[in-house]
Design a protein around this motif. Structure first.
Motif, mmCIF file in Angstrom:
data_model
loop_
_atom_site.group_PDB
_atom_site.id
_atom_site.type_symbol
_atom_site.label_atom_id
_atom_site.label_comp_id
_atom_site.label_asym_id
_atom_site.label_seq_id
_atom_site.Cartn_x
_atom_site.Cartn_y
_atom_site.Cartn_z
ATOM 1 N N THR A 138 -2.171 -0.862 7.485
ATOM 2 C CA THR A 138 -1.898 -1.018 6.050
ATOM 3 C C THR A 138 -0.483 -1.553 5.817
ATOM 4 O OG1 THR A 138 -1.272 1.311 5.942
ATOM 5 C CG2 THR A 138 -3.493 0.776 5.230
ATOM 6 N N GLY A 163 6.906 -3.757 5.495
ATOM 7 C CA GLY A 163 5.971 -3.150 4.536
ATOM 8 C C GLY A 163 5.927 -1.631 4.621
ATOM 9 N N ARG A 164 5.339 -1.048 3.586
ATOM 10 C CA ARG A 164 5.075 0.397 3.582
ATOM 11 C C ARG A 164 3.572 0.572 3.499
ATOM 12 N NH1 ARG A 164 9.437 3.653 2.196
ATOM 13 N NH2 ARG A 164 11.316 2.425 2.000
ATOM 14 N N GLY A 165 3.096 1.685 4.040
ATOM 15 C CA GLY A 165 1.647 1.873 4.017
ATOM 16 C C GLY A 165 1.273 3.332 3.972
ATOM 17 N N THR A 166 -0.002 3.608 4.069
ATOM 18 C CA THR A 166 -0.469 4.996 4.009
ATOM 19 C C THR A 166 -0.824 5.477 5.418
ATOM 20 O OG1 THR A 166 -2.630 4.069 3.547
ATOM 21 C CG2 THR A 166 -1.412 4.925 1.671
ATOM 22 N N ASN A 185 -0.104 -5.010 3.712
ATOM 23 C CA ASN A 185 0.393 -4.915 2.334
ATOM 24 C C ASN A 185 1.352 -6.039 1.957
ATOM 25 O OD1 ASN A 185 -1.071 -2.740 1.549
ATOM 26 N ND2 ASN A 185 0.521 -1.220 1.928
ATOM 27 N N VAL A 186 1.960 -6.676 2.956
ATOM 28 C CA VAL A 186 2.905 -7.766 2.642
ATOM 29 C C VAL A 186 2.397 -9.117 3.175
ATOM 30 C CG1 VAL A 186 4.974 -6.321 2.443
ATOM 31 C CG2 VAL A 186 4.289 -7.174 4.696
#
Ligand code: SF4
Length: 336
Positions: free
Chosen positions: A169, A152-155, A173-174
């Motif tokens: 995050t 996943g990608r996050g902030t 997110n996934v």
């Protein structure tokens, strides 16, 4: 079985950046685990005519920047190695550099293959900064085994798959796509932190011991302990609200809000500020019954076991004050 890890610090990149920006006096800040490996970097900087100063305080995360030390020691810049940027703060420039470990993950994965395959068909990988570089290669191996793999990608983090103990995050997110999560890294803090936020299984592959651990039992133990703390906290009359003063931990508004909530139930509450907290120091406040932690979650998850008095996070405080139910707090996970 213990595995040899190789650590990579970007010495040339650090040297280039320091010289190109004209810094003559720099303060190097690293977590304790990296301090044995920085001598070569220091030599390179010294040979380039740069005065090197070292931070002697603990450094637990990207939230913790040696601004006061840098100012007092009159450093032109802080070289912060081992964490990525979390918050911009202070007047002294802070240069962040990665320190990444590599390890023979094929061997560890082979050892854990059966257990990983049993956990499901879709998995999300996550890691802390030190091991995040291995995730793509691990993805290929798992895909060859027939698993569907998400990173996943996050902030608030630099790399896909990266987490902080206070920022999940990326895997969350996934969450809806996967049967389970696989953490790559050492220690239980990060995988347990995610396990407390999800009902999906979390497995942790430790590259140091080359072993795989299911976090379910640790999660159950944590919830049992916290349930007992909440029950005890309900009897509390005086509360101490812990406010971390490090730039990335400072949540004064949250702490003030927590204090007001406590006072609204006719109890006393005091804010307690700290930069580095040893739980032993809290015990000296013999007249405080319960502590509420608004700073680093590590304090609640790992350190709270060391003192007899409850240390709750704000969500757990709501349960203690009767503003949320225990079932709501733990979601569907109610095995206590
Ligand atoms: S607050 Fe805690 S978990 Fe978050 S970056 Fe700092 S040390 Fe890590």
């Amino acid at each position: 079985m213990f595995i040899f890890l190789h650590l990579r610090i970007e010495e040339e990149a650090i040297q280039r950046e320091v010289i190109s920006r004209g810094f003559k006096r720099v303060l190097i800040q690293t977590p304790e685990g990296l301090r044995p490996y920085i001598k070569e970097l220091i030599e390179k900087l010294r040979k380039s005519g740069v005065t090197v100063l070292l931070s002697g305080n603990p450094c637990f995360g990207a939230c913790n920047i040696a601004l006061t030390e840098a100012e007092k020691l009159r450093a032109d810049a802080i070289i912060h190695i081992g964490h990525s940027l979390m918050v911009s703060c202070g007047n002294t420039p802070v240069l962040y550099f990665d320190a990444m470990y590599t390890f023979p993950f094929e061997e560890c994965l082979r050892k854990a293959e059966e257990q990983i395959k049993k956990a499901g068909r879709t998995v999300a990988l996550f890691s802390n900064l030190q091991f995040v570089e291995c995730l793509e290669a691990i993805r290929s191996i798992l895909e060859n085994w027939g698993l569907e793999v998400y990173i996943g990608r996050g902030t608030g983090v630099k790399y896909p798959g990266q987490v902080l103990g206070c920022n999940y995050t990326v895997p969350l997110n996934v969450e809806s796509y996967v049967d389970f999560f696989l953490f790559v890294g050492d220690g239980s803090f990060h995988p347990l932190g995610l396990a407390l936020l999800t009902n999906k299984r979390v497995l942790a592959l430790n590259p140091v011991t080359c072993s795989l651990k299911d976090m379910s039992e640790l999660k159950r133990r944590y919830l049992r302990r916290i349930y007992a703390s909440i029950v005890k906290a309900r009897e509390g009359k005086v509360f101490g609200v812990l406010v971390g003063l490090e730039p990335g931990q400072f949540r004064l508004e949250l702490a003030e809000g927590v204090k007001k909530l406590i006072e609204a139930t006719s109890r006393e509450a005091y804010l307690i500020g700290f930069t580095h907290l040893d739980t032993g120091f809290l015990e000296a406040y013999t007249w405080i019954d319960v502590f509420v932690n608004t700073a680093c979650p590590r304090l609640s998850i790992e350190d709270s076991e060391r003192i007899a008095k409850p240390i709750l996070n704000p969500a757990e405080l709501l349960v203690a004050l009767g503003l949320t139910s225990w079932e709501e707090y733990v979601g569907e996970y109610s095995e206590t």
